[in-house]
Design a protein around this motif. Structure first.
Motif, PDB file in Angstrom:
ATOM      1  N   GLU A  27      -7.841  72.829  89.120  1.00 60.04           N
ATOM      2  CA  GLU A  27      -7.850  72.694  90.575  1.00 60.04           C
ATOM      3  C   GLU A  27      -6.596  73.213  91.272  1.00 60.04           C
ATOM      4  OE1 GLU A  27      -8.789  68.739  91.804  1.00 60.04           O
ATOM      5  OE2 GLU A  27     -10.565  68.653  90.539  1.00 60.04           O
ATOM      6  N   ASP A  28      -5.448  73.193  90.589  1.00 63.58           N
ATOM      7  CA  ASP A  28      -4.214  73.578  91.268  1.00 63.58           C
ATOM      8  C   ASP A  28      -3.887  75.066  91.165  1.00 63.58           C
ATOM      9  OD1 ASP A  28      -3.679  73.378  88.570  1.00 63.58           O
ATOM     10  OD2 ASP A  28      -1.821  72.225  88.793  1.00 63.58           O
ATOM     11  N   MET A  29      -4.701  75.847  90.407  1.00 67.16           N
ATOM     12  CA  MET A  29      -4.426  77.276  90.283  1.00 67.16           C
ATOM     13  C   MET A  29      -5.672  78.026  89.849  1.00 67.16           C
ATOM     14  SD  MET A  29      -2.265  77.331  86.717  1.00 67.16           S
ATOM     15  CE  MET A  29      -1.305  75.880  87.153  1.00 67.16           C
ATOM     16  N   ALA A  30      -5.685  79.338  90.154  1.00 69.55           N
ATOM     17  CA  ALA A  30      -6.781  80.206  89.726  1.00 69.55           C
ATOM     18  C   ALA A  30      -6.279  81.636  89.631  1.00 69.55           C
ATOM     19  CB  ALA A  30      -7.944  80.126  90.713  1.00 69.55           C
TER      20      ALA A  30
ATOM     21  N   ARG B 192      -2.486  76.316  94.563  1.00 73.24           N
ATOM     22  CA  ARG B 192      -2.870  75.451  95.674  1.00 73.24           C
ATOM     23  C   ARG B 192      -1.906  74.289  95.861  1.00 73.24           C
ATOM     24  NH1 ARG B 192      -7.428  76.380  92.593  1.00 73.24           N
ATOM     25  NH2 ARG B 192      -8.704  78.067  93.419  1.00 73.24           N
ATOM     26  N   ALA B 193      -0.908  74.226  94.990  1.00 67.36           N
ATOM     27  CA  ALA B 193       0.099  73.165  95.044  1.00 67.36           C
ATOM     28  C   ALA B 193       1.340  73.659  94.304  1.00 67.36           C
ATOM     29  CB  ALA B 193      -0.432  71.894  94.380  1.00 67.36           C
ATOM     30  N   ALA B 194       2.408  72.913  94.437  1.00 64.35           N
ATOM     31  CA  ALA B 194       3.621  73.214  93.680  1.00 64.35           C
ATOM     32  C   ALA B 194       3.353  72.924  92.199  1.00 64.35           C
ATOM     33  CB  ALA B 194       4.784  72.365  94.189  1.00 64.35           C
ATOM     34  N   VAL B 195       3.852  73.807  91.331  1.00 62.30           N
ATOM     35  CA  VAL B 195       3.671  73.628  89.884  1.00 62.30           C
ATOM     36  C   VAL B 195       4.957  74.050  89.183  1.00 62.30           C
ATOM     37  CG1 VAL B 195       2.278  74.199  87.861  1.00 62.30           C
ATOM     38  CG2 VAL B 195       1.211  74.217  90.117  1.00 62.30           C
TER      39      VAL B 195
END
Length: 159
Positions: free
Chosen positions: A2-5, A37-40
């Motif tokens: 969900e946080d990356m693609a 889609r968020a900090a990682v």
């Protein structure tokens, strides 16, 4: 995840053109664009090249390529990672490239996104005569001896 693609993955030649036919010995750049889609934290980009039978010829990742560090994105963004490499002397044929993004360190990480066989490329090796998947540089020398100068031992060590 969900946080990356992974949004894009392609190979460029030395002039910056997207290519799907590669020649051994030439310089290329594999480029992957990843939407976050968020900090990682602790990110590792990478890709694998394998033949149609699933034999992995080589792989690159951002940790071992040259930095020995992971990297981070501190807010939603698109990050473009580029791997520059010289294609080794591989035999002609079709190959599959699979890009991935992991979180962690080289020794212990979790793959968050992986696009298996995302790109099919063709290697055109018209210059070489591969005897195997990868051709290695080698030297060959021959020495000639008079028949009477050579003695052969009977041993299982000398076949």
């Amino acid at each position: 995840h969900e946080d990356m693609a992974i949004r894009s993955f392609f190979v460029q030649d030395a002039e910056g053109h997207r290519v799907r036919t590669l020649s051994p010995g030439k310089l290329y750049k594999a480029v992957m664009a990843v939407e976050f889609r968020a900090a990682v934290d602790d990110l590792i980009f990478g890709f694998v090249l394998e033949n149609r039978k699933g034999v992995q010829l080589f792989a690159f990742n951002s940790f071992v390529s040259n930095t020995r560090h992971t990297f981070a994105v501190d807010k939603p963004c698109v990050a473009a990672g580029e791997f520059s490499f010289r294609l080794p002397l591989v035999t002609s044929g079709e190959y599959l490239l699979s890009p991935a993004v992991a979180v962690g360190c080289q020794q212990e990480h979790e793959t968050r996104t992986w696009l298996e066989n995302a790109l099919v490329i063709r290697v055109d090796n018209t210059e070489g005569f591969n005897l195997g998947l990868i051709e290695l540089a080698s030297e060959f020398k021959v020495k000639l001896y008079e028949t009477g100068q050579v003695r052969f031992r009977r041993s299982s060590d000398n076949l």
